[in-house]
Design a protein around this motif. Structure first.
Motif, PDB file in Angstrom:
ATOM      1  N   HIS A   1      40.082  45.010  37.330  1.00 23.35           N
ATOM      2  CA  HIS A   1      39.632  44.012  36.988  1.00 23.35           C
ATOM      3  C   HIS A   1      40.979  42.649  37.595  1.00 23.35           C
ATOM      4  O   HIS A   1      41.847  42.606  37.028  1.00 23.35           O
ATOM      5  CB  HIS A   1      39.142  44.033  35.347  1.00 23.35           C
ATOM      6  CG  HIS A   1      38.137  42.738  35.334  1.00 23.35           C
ATOM      7  ND1 HIS A   1      38.992  41.012  34.902  1.00 23.35           N
ATOM      8  CD2 HIS A   1      37.653  42.318  35.097  1.00 23.35           C
ATOM      9  CE1 HIS A   1      37.773  40.441  34.621  1.00 23.35           C
ATOM     10  NE2 HIS A   1      36.856  41.260  34.591  1.00 23.35           N
TER      11      HIS A   1
ATOM     12  N   SER B   1      43.724  40.932  35.762  1.00 25.16           N
ATOM     13  CA  SER B   1      44.528  40.587  34.343  1.00 25.16           C
ATOM     14  C   SER B   1      42.867  40.641  34.105  1.00 25.16           C
ATOM     15  O   SER B   1      41.700  41.570  34.668  1.00 25.16           O
ATOM     16  CB  SER B   1      44.312  39.321  34.757  1.00 25.16           C
ATOM     17  OG  SER B   1      44.016  38.454  33.651  1.00 25.16           O
ATOM     18  N   PRO B   2      43.207  41.039  32.766  1.00 23.96           N
ATOM     19  CA  PRO B   2      41.622  40.984  32.039  1.00 23.96           C
ATOM     20  C   PRO B   2      41.143  39.401  31.683  1.00 23.96           C
ATOM     21  O   PRO B   2      41.761  39.182  31.955  1.00 23.96           O
ATOM     22  CB  PRO B   2      42.098  41.790  30.666  1.00 23.96           C
ATOM     23  CG  PRO B   2      43.551  40.809  30.445  1.00 23.96           C
ATOM     24  CD  PRO B   2      43.773  41.387  31.518  1.00 23.96           C
TER      25      PRO B   2
END
Length: 294
Positions: free
Chosen positions: A3, A171-172
């Motif tokens: 992600h 990164s989330p």
């Protein structure tokens, strides 16, 4: 699944098409876009969510030399966009002098993140002129990747989005995947009313105006809104209202139609005009209108 997520900030001089570009990228009408300069006064976020990525776009005011307190705050919004971006979109167009605002450009040149230089409005030039423009920008921003596009005609938008996704860090998500913007509903009400004032009044009037939403009452089917339009002088109040209230009525009607489209609900809109001589130069007043970049 990997992600990706990141902050993609849009900067540039006034009237080069930043807000039009933002709206095309986000796919929603979040930034007001008119033919007049200095339309955007705040930093406005628009969030694009997909299963494997979240792109947080920020539209910013056009870079200018400030003449009064409000413009100082607008420049602060633009400069703050240089400090917290994962990717920077520097927007120019085919008629702008590339050497305008060299101080700001120098800050962009020193940035360590990917910079995409977007030459907008390419439908208004030919291939040879475009080649000359790209060469000049290569000299000024040697580390930037240059992409020609036409935001208004959606030409080059898909290529730009694809490149942004490639450059995003892993990164989330930073925001809920249902979220479209960081601004509350009231903000968009005041922006839409201000847009209609920008369109229907001449000269300095639109730049002396600010809008505050005093009441926003929402039900399942309708929203009742009371808004105050602030001006700096009594003469401006007269112009905004117009003979027998005709001018203000027109703004009301057009704003109400746009708000109904934006919120997909019935809108009951009342507007009032007040004089506040100091709103553009008083820090306290500017803070109350949201001119307080972090």
């Amino acid at each position: 699944m990997i992600h990706k997520a990141g902050f993609v900030n849009i900067v540039g001089n006034p009237n080069v098409g930043k807000s039009t570009l933002m709206n095309q990228l986000v796919g929603e009408r979040i930034s007001i876009a008119t033919f007049k300069a200095q339309t955007t006064r705040h930093r406005i976020m628009g969030i694009v969510n997909e299963d494997d990525c979240q792109i947080v776009f920020s539209d910013t005011p056009g870079v200018l030399k400030p003449n009064y307190k409000m413009q100082e705050m607008m420049l602060a919004f633009s400069e703050s966009a240089l400090t917290d971006a994962d990717i920077l979109l520097y927007v120019t167009d085919v008629v702008e002098n590339p050497e305008k605002n060299l101080d700001f450009l120098d800050k962009v040149k020193r940035m360590q993140i990917p910079v995409l230089l977007l030459v907008n409005k390419i439908d208004e030039t030919n291939q040879q002129q475009l080649g000359d423009i790209v060469s000049r920008w290569h000299t000024l921003l040697p580390n930037a990747e240059i992409l020609p596009l036409s935001a208004k005609n959606k030409f080059g938008i898909d290529i730009l989005l694809r490149r942004i996704k490639e450059l995003l860090p892993e990164s989330p998500a930073y925001f809920d995947k249902e979220q479209l913007t960081d601004k509350p509903a009231k903000f968009f009400v005041s922006e839409i009313i201000r847009e209609k004032i920008l369109l229907y009044y001449d000269k300095e009037i639109p730049y002396s105006v600010e809008v505050r939403v005093e009441q926003f009452k929402e039900t399942e089917t309708a929203i009742r809104i009371n808004a105050v339009i602030y001006v700096e002088r009594d003469s401006q109040k007269g112009i905004i209202i117009g003979h027998q209230g005709v001018a203000l009525k027109k703004v009301n009607t057009e704003a109400r139609k746009a708000l109904e489209k934006f919120f997909a609900k019935k809108i009951f809109l009342e507007t009032f005009v007040k004089v506040d001589k100091d709103w553009r130069s008083s820090q306290r007043e500017l803070n109350s209108f949201g001119y307080n970049p972090e």
